[in-house]
Design a protein around this motif. Structure first.
Motif, PDB file in Angstrom:
ATOM      1  N   ARG A 259      -1.180  22.613  -5.956  1.00 43.75           N
ATOM      2  CA  ARG A 259      -1.466  21.193  -5.752  1.00 43.75           C
ATOM      3  C   ARG A 259      -1.576  20.886  -4.258  1.00 43.75           C
ATOM      4  O   ARG A 259      -0.789  21.410  -3.457  1.00 43.75           O
ATOM      5  CB  ARG A 259      -0.350  20.326  -6.342  1.00 43.75           C
ATOM      6  CG  ARG A 259      -0.196  20.402  -7.836  1.00 43.75           C
ATOM      7  CD  ARG A 259       0.952  19.503  -8.303  1.00 43.75           C
ATOM      8  NE  ARG A 259       1.267  19.692  -9.716  1.00 43.75           N
ATOM      9  CZ  ARG A 259       2.300  19.113 -10.326  1.00 43.75           C
ATOM     10  NH1 ARG A 259       3.110  18.311  -9.641  1.00 43.75           N
ATOM     11  NH2 ARG A 259       2.513  19.344 -11.623  1.00 43.75           N
ATOM     12  N   SER A 260      -2.513  20.023  -3.936  1.00 39.59           N
ATOM     13  CA  SER A 260      -2.615  19.468  -2.587  1.00 39.59           C
ATOM     14  C   SER A 260      -2.243  18.000  -2.684  1.00 39.59           C
ATOM     15  O   SER A 260      -2.911  17.220  -3.381  1.00 39.59           O
ATOM     16  CB  SER A 260      -4.040  19.630  -2.057  1.00 39.59           C
ATOM     17  OG  SER A 260      -4.165  19.028  -0.782  1.00 39.59           O
ATOM     18  N   LEU A 261      -1.137  17.617  -2.032  1.00 39.96           N
ATOM     19  CA  LEU A 261      -0.582  16.262  -2.177  1.00 39.96           C
ATOM     20  C   LEU A 261      -0.766  15.486  -0.879  1.00 39.96           C
ATOM     21  O   LEU A 261      -0.477  16.004   0.211  1.00 39.96           O
ATOM     22  CB  LEU A 261       0.896  16.344  -2.536  1.00 39.96           C
ATOM     23  CG  LEU A 261       1.228  17.134  -3.803  1.00 39.96           C
ATOM     24  CD1 LEU A 261       2.742  17.279  -3.948  1.00 39.96           C
ATOM     25  CD2 LEU A 261       0.645  16.435  -5.033  1.00 39.96           C
ATOM     26  N   ASP A 262      -1.200  14.227  -0.996  1.00 39.28           N
ATOM     27  CA  ASP A 262      -1.394  13.412   0.194  1.00 39.28           C
ATOM     28  C   ASP A 262      -0.690  12.080   0.039  1.00 39.28           C
ATOM     29  O   ASP A 262       0.116  11.876  -0.890  1.00 39.28           O
ATOM     30  CB  ASP A 262      -2.894  13.239   0.490  1.00 39.28           C
ATOM     31  CG  ASP A 262      -3.631  12.496  -0.625  1.00 39.28           C
ATOM     32  OD1 ASP A 262      -2.966  11.946  -1.533  1.00 39.28           O
ATOM     33  OD2 ASP A 262      -4.876  12.456  -0.579  1.00 39.28           O
ATOM     34  N   LEU A 263      -0.996  11.169   0.945  1.00 39.06           N
ATOM     35  CA  LEU A 263      -0.327   9.865   0.946  1.00 39.06           C
ATOM     36  C   LEU A 263      -0.606   9.093  -0.333  1.00 39.06           C
ATOM     37  O   LEU A 263       0.306   8.470  -0.918  1.00 39.06           O
ATOM     38  CB  LEU A 263      -0.778   9.058   2.170  1.00 39.06           C
ATOM     39  CG  LEU A 263      -0.194   7.652   2.343  1.00 39.06           C
ATOM     40  CD1 LEU A 263       1.315   7.717   2.476  1.00 39.06           C
ATOM     41  CD2 LEU A 263      -0.812   6.950   3.548  1.00 39.06           C
ATOM     42  N   ASP A 264      -1.840   9.101  -0.794  1.00 40.43           N
ATOM     43  CA  ASP A 264      -2.179   8.324  -1.989  1.00 40.43           C
ATOM     44  C   ASP A 264      -1.444   8.807  -3.228  1.00 40.43           C
ATOM     45  O   ASP A 264      -1.234   8.033  -4.179  1.00 40.43           O
ATOM     46  CB  ASP A 264      -3.680   8.376  -2.231  1.00 40.43           C
ATOM     47  CG  ASP A 264      -4.473   7.593  -1.178  1.00 40.43           C
ATOM     48  OD1 ASP A 264      -3.878   6.655  -0.590  1.00 40.43           O
ATOM     49  OD2 ASP A 264      -5.645   7.919  -0.945  1.00 40.43           O
ATOM     50  N   ASP A 265      -1.041  10.067  -3.234  1.00 41.30           N
ATOM     51  CA  ASP A 265      -0.366  10.610  -4.426  1.00 41.30           C
ATOM     52  C   ASP A 265       0.990   9.991  -4.678  1.00 41.30           C
ATOM     53  O   ASP A 265       1.513  10.094  -5.793  1.00 41.30           O
ATOM     54  CB  ASP A 265      -0.219  12.135  -4.291  1.00 41.30           C
ATOM     55  CG  ASP A 265      -1.528  12.860  -4.509  1.00 41.30           C
ATOM     56  OD1 ASP A 265      -2.237  12.534  -5.473  1.00 41.30           O
ATOM     57  OD2 ASP A 265      -1.870  13.753  -3.693  1.00 41.30           O
TER      58      ASP A 265
ATOM     59  N   GLN B  29       7.737  12.560   7.143  1.00 45.49           N
ATOM     60  CA  GLN B  29       8.581  12.050   6.066  1.00 45.49           C
ATOM     61  C   GLN B  29       7.906  12.161   4.705  1.00 45.49           C
ATOM     62  O   GLN B  29       8.576  12.155   3.673  1.00 45.49           O
ATOM     63  CB  GLN B  29       8.932  10.576   6.330  1.00 45.49           C
ATOM     64  CG  GLN B  29       9.810  10.357   7.547  1.00 45.49           C
ATOM     65  CD  GLN B  29      11.179  10.973   7.338  1.00 45.49           C
ATOM     66  OE1 GLN B  29      11.394  12.142   7.645  1.00 45.49           O
ATOM     67  NE2 GLN B  29      12.099  10.217   6.792  1.00 45.49           N
ATOM     68  N   LEU B  30       6.577  12.261   4.707  1.00 41.27           N
ATOM     69  CA  LEU B  30       5.848  12.357   3.443  1.00 41.27           C
ATOM     70  C   LEU B  30       6.286  13.584   2.642  1.00 41.27           C
ATOM     71  O   LEU B  30       6.373  13.535   1.413  1.00 41.27           O
ATOM     72  CB  LEU B  30       4.345  12.409   3.724  1.00 41.27           C
ATOM     73  CG  LEU B  30       3.419  12.458   2.507  1.00 41.27           C
ATOM     74  CD1 LEU B  30       3.590  11.215   1.637  1.00 41.27           C
ATOM     75  CD2 LEU B  30       1.964  12.607   2.951  1.00 41.27           C
TER      76      LEU B  30
ATOM     77  N   THR C 194       0.835  -1.194   0.000  1.00 40.03           N
ATOM     78  CA  THR C 194       0.000   0.000   0.000  1.00 40.03           C
ATOM     79  C   THR C 194       0.874   1.250   0.000  1.00 40.03           C
ATOM     80  O   THR C 194       2.104   1.164   0.161  1.00 40.03           O
ATOM     81  CB  THR C 194      -0.912   0.026   1.233  1.00 40.03           C
ATOM     82  OG1 THR C 194      -0.080   0.165   2.409  1.00 40.03           O
ATOM     83  CG2 THR C 194      -1.733  -1.251   1.349  1.00 40.03           C
ATOM     84  N   ALA C 195       0.234   2.409  -0.112  1.00 42.64           N
ATOM     85  CA  ALA C 195       0.984   3.671  -0.040  1.00 42.64           C
ATOM     86  C   ALA C 195       1.675   3.798   1.313  1.00 42.64           C
ATOM     87  O   ALA C 195       2.806   4.287   1.402  1.00 42.64           O
ATOM     88  CB  ALA C 195       0.044   4.846  -0.285  1.00 42.64           C
ATOM     89  N   ARG C 196       1.009   3.363   2.368  1.00 42.81           N
ATOM     90  CA  ARG C 196       1.616   3.435   3.700  1.00 42.81           C
ATOM     91  C   ARG C 196       2.839   2.535   3.787  1.00 42.81           C
ATOM     92  O   ARG C 196       3.845   2.894   4.410  1.00 42.81           O
ATOM     93  CB  ARG C 196       0.596   3.032   4.766  1.00 42.81           C
ATOM     94  CG  ARG C 196       1.077   3.182   6.206  1.00 42.81           C
ATOM     95  CD  ARG C 196      -0.067   2.933   7.183  1.00 42.81           C
ATOM     96  NE  ARG C 196       0.339   3.094   8.583  1.00 42.81           N
ATOM     97  CZ  ARG C 196       0.808   2.108   9.337  1.00 42.81           C
ATOM     98  NH1 ARG C 196       0.925   0.873   8.824  1.00 42.81           N
ATOM     99  NH2 ARG C 196       1.153   2.329  10.590  1.00 42.81           N
ATOM    100  N   ASP C 197       2.788   1.356   3.168  1.00 46.97           N
ATOM    101  CA  ASP C 197       3.948   0.462   3.154  1.00 46.97           C
ATOM    102  C   ASP C 197       5.117   1.087   2.402  1.00 46.97           C
ATOM    103  O   ASP C 197       6.266   1.018   2.843  1.00 46.97           O
ATOM    104  CB  ASP C 197       3.583  -0.882   2.499  1.00 46.97           C
ATOM    105  CG  ASP C 197       2.483  -1.631   3.232  1.00 46.97           C
ATOM    106  OD1 ASP C 197       2.358  -1.454   4.459  1.00 46.97           O
ATOM    107  OD2 ASP C 197       1.736  -2.376   2.569  1.00 46.97           O
TER     108      ASP C 197
END
Length: 438
Positions: free
Chosen positions: A429-435, A351-352, A189-192
């Motif tokens: 842009r608004s960037l998150d974990l899924d990006d 860290q993102l 996953t993105a979190r992994d």
């Protein structure tokens, strides 16, 4: 783990060996410890006669005895008198290379500084006198520090102008890290992905450990690090304590503060009750462990400075392992593990931003990348990417989740810097974990 992202390096190293058939070649290979420098070179040289000399912190005579044995075994040389100094050893190596082509790897060459600094000058003289008649392919492998760089860079460096190629081994790119996960843990996953990057920084040695141990999630990685007798628990000390010397506790305290997001010099000094200007300079310029960050567009000499640890694993180690070293000494590893897991998502969110910075850099779309913040902490912009050739700019905020007001907030904050973006077409842009998975 198979080789990733190294095909061009392998081919270049093989080409250098072929060139040594005509004339001696000297190549410098640097990079962080655990970056895979040695394994890469051993793979590239496996089909040709190769002597491997590791420069441990031993007496010069003992090292020469060990290396002489290596020479006689690998090159089938006739018996030689006992060699007790590197100067004589180097002469024998060069003499042998006039009759046949072979490789010599000198690993951790910067350790000559602790044994006999005159070795560099001896190597310079012997190389200059013999290289035109030699078929030696010499590889000097070292850690990327200011002390090692001074050996071959600068007007007074003993090996300046002597080497034909300098290969610096970088950590894996984000795309390669994704490929590693796809090959070994397709359901990631993105979190992994973020957890793997936050822990390893793409450093080959740590990535390969995770692959070989089959750990790919944040929980599995923390479990792996905190197991009894894990060598990673003492990794920070192993990498740094000898280089820092007697003052290592001061350096460690500074790095621990930065890992806990205490990032300005004044706050660090207040926390550890010591003036640290010289220590910060050495951490940045000599050891390459921290980076000084100033807001984009700030004037030269700005005091609006933040510091960050440039290595992901060491940031993790100082934040969690060193900070809770007492738990380690008491054997309370389960307690340490629970502390890390409770805080890990907050750490990963910080860290993102670094991950998205790397994505911006790897995209090749920008001539300037940075962040911006004012002195008062009232306005800040996480990432600004400018392309001066196309007059296009991207301004981004980064967080675990997006919000509807993010883009409006960015536009409002960007309006504080009208002269900077004049003439630019600005995209928000608004960037998150899924990006990070796109």
């Amino acid at each position: 783990m198979r080789f990733y992202e190294r095909d061009n390096h392998l081919q270049k190293l093989r080409d250098i060996q072929d060139a040594a058939e005509q004339q001696a070649q000297l190549t410098i290979i640097t990079g962080r410890s655990r970056s895979g420098r040695t394994s890469l070179l051993l793979e590239a040289t496996k089909d040709k006669p190769t002597l491997y000399f590791y420069i441990a912190r031993k007496a010069e005579s003992i090292l020469c005895y060990e290396f002489q044995e290596e020479m006689q075994q690998k090159l089938d040389l006739p018996a030689m008198p006992e060699i007790r100094d590197f100067r004589t050893l180097l002469k024998h190596v060069m003499a042998a290379s006039k009759e046949r082509c072979f490789n010599v790897i000198i690993d951790e060459y910067q350790e000559f500084n602790t044994i006999n600094q005159g070795i560099y000058t001896d190597l310079q003289n012997i190389w200059d006198r013999n290289k035109d008649r030699s078929h030696l392919c010499l590889f000097l492998v070292g850690t990327d520090t200011a002390s090692s760089t001074r050996v071959f860079e600068g007007p007074h460096a003993p090996l300046a102008g002597r080497y034909g190629y300098h290969l610096h081994i970088e950590p894996f790119s984000t795309s390669t890290l994704r490929q590693v996960l796809a090959d070994n843990y397709p359901q990631y996953t993105a979190r992994d992905l973020l957890a793997m990057w936050a822990f390893t920084g793409g450093v080959q040695g740590y990535v390969s450990r995770c692959v070989e141990a089959g750990v790919f999630t944040a929980e599995d990685i923390v479990e792996y690090v905190c197991q009894e007798r894990s060598t990673l628990l003492n990794e920070g000390k192993l990498l740094l304590i000898e280089d820092f010397g007697k003052e290592y506790t001061i350096y460690f305290s500074i790095l621990a503060c930065i890992a806990l997001d205490i990032t300005s010099r004044s706050y660090i000094e207040e926390y550890i009750q010591k003036e640290i200007g010289g220590y910060l300079t050495r951490l940045e310029t000599d050891f390459h462990l921290i980076k000084k960050q100033t807001p984009l567009f700030s004037k030269s000499g700005s005091k609006n400075v933040r510091y960050t640890i440039s290595d992901n694993f060491l940031r993790f180690w100082f934040r969690y392992i060193y900070r809770h070293i007492q738990l380690l000494s008491l054997g309370r590893l389960d307690e340490m593990k629970q502390i890390i897991l409770r805080d890990f998502d907050r750490f990963a969110e910080s860290q993102l931003l670094g991950y998205h910075f790397q994505l911006f850099a790897e995209s090749g779309q920008f001539t300037t990348i940075g962040g911006w913040w004012d002195h008062h902490g009232e306005n800040d912009l996480d990432i600004i990417g400018l392309n001066s050739e196309t007059s296009k700019a991207v301004v981004a905020c980064v967080g675990f989740e997006k919000s509807e007001g993010d883009l409006h907030t960015l536009a409002r904050k960007t309006a504080v810097l009208p002269e900077v973006f004049q003439g630019y077409e600005v995209e928000y842009r608004s960037l998150d974990l899924d990006d990070i998975m796109k």
